[in-house]
Design an enzyme around this catalytic site. Structure first.
Site, PDB file in Angstrom:
ATOM      1  N   SER A  49      56.317  51.683  20.773  1.00 55.70           N
ATOM      2  CA  SER A  49      57.727  51.311  20.779  1.00 55.70           C
ATOM      3  C   SER A  49      58.425  51.801  22.037  1.00 55.70           C
ATOM      4  CB  SER A  49      58.418  51.874  19.531  1.00 55.70           C
ATOM      5  OG  SER A  49      59.791  51.564  19.531  1.00 55.70           O
TER       6      SER A  49
ATOM      7  N   LYS B 207      59.112  49.077  25.876  1.00 54.44           N
ATOM      8  CA  LYS B 207      60.423  48.812  26.492  1.00 54.44           C
ATOM      9  C   LYS B 207      60.490  49.386  27.896  1.00 54.44           C
ATOM     10  CE  LYS B 207      62.797  50.542  22.967  1.00 54.44           C
ATOM     11  NZ  LYS B 207      61.917  50.689  21.804  1.00 54.44           N
ATOM     12  N   LYS B 208      59.982  50.604  28.076  1.00 51.69           N
ATOM     13  CA  LYS B 208      60.048  51.224  29.398  1.00 51.69           C
ATOM     14  C   LYS B 208      59.162  50.481  30.404  1.00 51.69           C
ATOM     15  CE  LYS B 208      63.097  54.380  29.233  1.00 51.69           C
ATOM     16  NZ  LYS B 208      64.260  54.317  30.133  1.00 51.69           N
TER      17      LYS B 208
ATOM     18  N   ARG C 167      59.524  49.117  10.333  1.00 51.28           N
ATOM     19  CA  ARG C 167      59.145  50.527  10.196  1.00 51.28           C
ATOM     20  C   ARG C 167      60.231  51.327   9.490  1.00 51.28           C
ATOM     21  NH1 ARG C 167      58.642  52.343  15.950  1.00 51.28           N
ATOM     22  NH2 ARG C 167      58.324  54.388  14.998  1.00 51.28           N
TER      23      ARG C 167
ATOM     24  N   THR D 203      72.508  57.259  25.030  1.00 55.34           N
ATOM     25  CA  THR D 203      72.994  57.133  26.409  1.00 55.34           C
ATOM     26  C   THR D 203      73.972  55.974  26.555  1.00 55.34           C
ATOM     27  OG1 THR D 203      70.973  58.128  27.291  1.00 55.34           O
ATOM     28  CG2 THR D 203      72.261  56.778  28.797  1.00 55.34           C
TER      29      THR D 203
ATOM     30  N   ASP E 205      61.656  55.722  36.516  1.00 56.84           N
ATOM     31  CA  ASP E 205      62.474  55.775  35.303  1.00 56.84           C
ATOM     32  C   ASP E 205      62.168  57.047  34.521  1.00 56.84           C
ATOM     33  OD1 ASP E 205      64.321  54.991  33.409  1.00 56.84           O
ATOM     34  OD2 ASP E 205      63.238  53.203  32.771  1.00 56.84           O
ATOM     35  N   LYS E 206      63.012  57.307  33.525  1.00 55.52           N
ATOM     36  CA  LYS E 206      62.889  58.483  32.657  1.00 55.52           C
ATOM     37  C   LYS E 206      63.184  58.084  31.230  1.00 55.52           C
ATOM     38  CE  LYS E 206      65.816  61.755  30.601  1.00 55.52           C
ATOM     39  NZ  LYS E 206      67.040  61.515  29.789  1.00 55.52           N
ATOM     40  N   HIS E 207      62.524  58.760  30.289  1.00 58.72           N
ATOM     41  CA  HIS E 207      62.816  58.554  28.873  1.00 58.72           C
ATOM     42  C   HIS E 207      62.884  59.905  28.185  1.00 58.72           C
ATOM     43  CE1 HIS E 207      62.929  56.756  24.890  1.00 58.72           C
ATOM     44  NE2 HIS E 207      62.062  57.690  24.516  1.00 58.72           N
ATOM     45  N   SER E 208      63.877  60.066  27.305  1.00 61.76           N
ATOM     46  CA  SER E 208      63.994  61.259  26.482  1.00 61.76           C
ATOM     47  C   SER E 208      63.723  60.896  25.029  1.00 61.76           C
ATOM     48  CB  SER E 208      65.400  61.862  26.613  1.00 61.76           C
ATOM     49  OG  SER E 208      65.591  62.880  25.648  1.00 61.76           O
TER      50      SER E 208
END
Length: 434
Positions: free
Chosen positions: A182, A186-187, A167, A119, A79-82
């Protein structure tokens, strides 16, 4: 256990045990922890901070507050996260490109936040596409096609959903510990074997300086690796949009041009770099450079366009989207050309201001329940270093009304700097962490 004792320990600068943090996260998820206690927790963590074991424990506690997916697939799940930027539609290329190279990518993504695009909003600009699918359907799409781009269910890291809302109203959003927990809760709930983080830096990013971006990248990489997920971060440039368009439907059009033109672009290059890291980490390529070449070739060959189209169809979109995408994407009623007020090089951009201009056109949310207009935005934006004559087109604004287009023109001209001297154009890839 007692929430007050945990809060008192944090106030003294002590890190609660993993068991205490797990108990607190479960209380956030099921409502046993009050709003006052949740707010106090966010504030004391923001002020006092956590050590690395505490950050890992909080991340895993928030992950384990809901469902954690497990997989039985014939290839690695990655997977990827930005961290967010403008004109950033990399995920729409990367997920099907990785699938084309033998990986499985159940990408759980988010919506637009502040000046940045989301996204899920981009995917939903395609008529019929749904990103809210149940776990069974996510599993089917991922197994059949190798990739899916979906939103989190209510059972993915519910402690984070509760804490995030707190927050937002307690001025603790910028806490490095809470940002890390955070994102990763999730990831990691999707149980990837490898993860790449695209940490943005520059005027269009949340992290404006190298020190800020580096600190976040290191926190994320150290915590994810400590949690057992092989993770690397690339710090990439966001001093100008990655694609030449901002706005959901317009960015999907940029994706399809990249997937069908066979031509190199910054969008292809960043996608290849991130994909190369993942293929290497997952054992699908000997090293990152060869992995990047494989991703690049898959993108330029047109094979990824077909897989993206198949994913769109599996999520409810048109069956022939890859062939006839221009027929399906929404078109704004007003398309307004912005002329250069003088000759010069495009020497600087305020990416945040550009993103906010799109939000005010209706392409993002000013309040949580705003309906996003997928047709509006900015297209054909010239890149840094481009020479433009007076009166030539700097960009095109796509708007629902002429008045909105004129207001966006003022914002766009204020966000761009024209100069007589050739500017130094930032590199796309700044640094690798991990």
């Amino acid at each position: 256990m007692d929430a007050r004792a945990i809060l008192a320990a944090l106030r003294r600068g002590e890190t609660p045990s993993a068991a205490e943090l797990a108990w607190f996260a479960e209380g956030l998820a099921n409502g046993d922890i009050s709003d006052a206690q949740a707010g106090a927790f966010a504030m004391v963590v923001c002020l006092q901070g956590l050590d690395q074991p505490g950050r890992r424990a909080l991340t895993l506690a928030m992950r384990d507050s809901g469902d954690v997916l497990t997989w039985d697939l014939p290839g690695p799940v990655i997977d990827k996260h930005s961290t967010g930027g403008v004109g950033d539609c990399v995920s729409l290329l990367l997920a099907p490109a990785l699938a084309e190279c033998g990986a499985y990518v159940p990408m759980i993504s988010g919506r637009g936040l502040g000046h940045t695009g989301g996204t899920l909003d981009k995917m939903e600009a395609i008529p019929g596409v749904t990103t809210q699918v149940g776990e069974a359907r996510l599993r089917r799409i991922t197994a059949d096609l190798g990739c899916a781009i979906v939103g989190a269910t209510g059972r993915i890291a519910p402690a984070d959903k509760r804490l995030y809302a707190v927050r937002d109203v307690t001025a603790t959003v910028e806490s490095l510990d809470l940002i890390t927990a955070s994102i990763l809760s999730k990831k990691l709930a999707a149980s990837p074997q490898a993860l790449v983080l695209d940490v943005k830096i520059g005027s269009g990013a949340f992290m404006k300086t190298a020190d800020e971006a580096r600190a976040l990248a290191r926190s994320l990489v150290e915590t994810a690796n400590a949690a057992g997920c092989k993770t690397t971060a690339l710090i990439t440039d966001m001093n100008q949009p990655i694609a030449s368009a901002l706005g959901n439907g317009l960015e999907v059009a940029e994706v399809m041009r990249a997937l069908t033109s066979g031509e190199m672009s910054p969008l292809i290059e960043i996608t290849a770099a991130l994909g190369g890291v993942l293929l290497s980490q997952a054992g699908l390529s000997q090293n990152e450079e060869l992995g990047a070449d494989e991703i690049r070739q898959a993108l330029l060959s047109g094979r990824v366009a077909k897989r993206f189209g198949d994913m769109v169809a599996a999520q409810g979109g048109p069956a022939d989207f890859a062939q006839h995408w221009a027929r399906y994407l929404p078109v704004a009623p007003v398309i307004h050309e912005v002329a250069a007020p003088r000759a010069g090089f495009v020497s600087a951009m305020d990416g945040e201001a550009l993103g906010l201009a799109v939000v005010h056109l209706g392409g993002g949310r000013l309040v949580e329940d705003d309906v996003v207009d997928p047709a509006v935005g900015i297209s054909d934006l010239l890149r840094l270093g481009t020479w433009v004559e007076q009166g030539e087109t700097l960009a095109r604004i796509h708007a629902a009304r002429e008045s909105a287009a004129l207001a966006a023109e003022v914002a766009l001209l204020g966000a761009l700097t024209l100069a007589d001297q050739t500017p130094k154009v930032p590199v796309l890839l700044h640094e690798r962490i991990g």
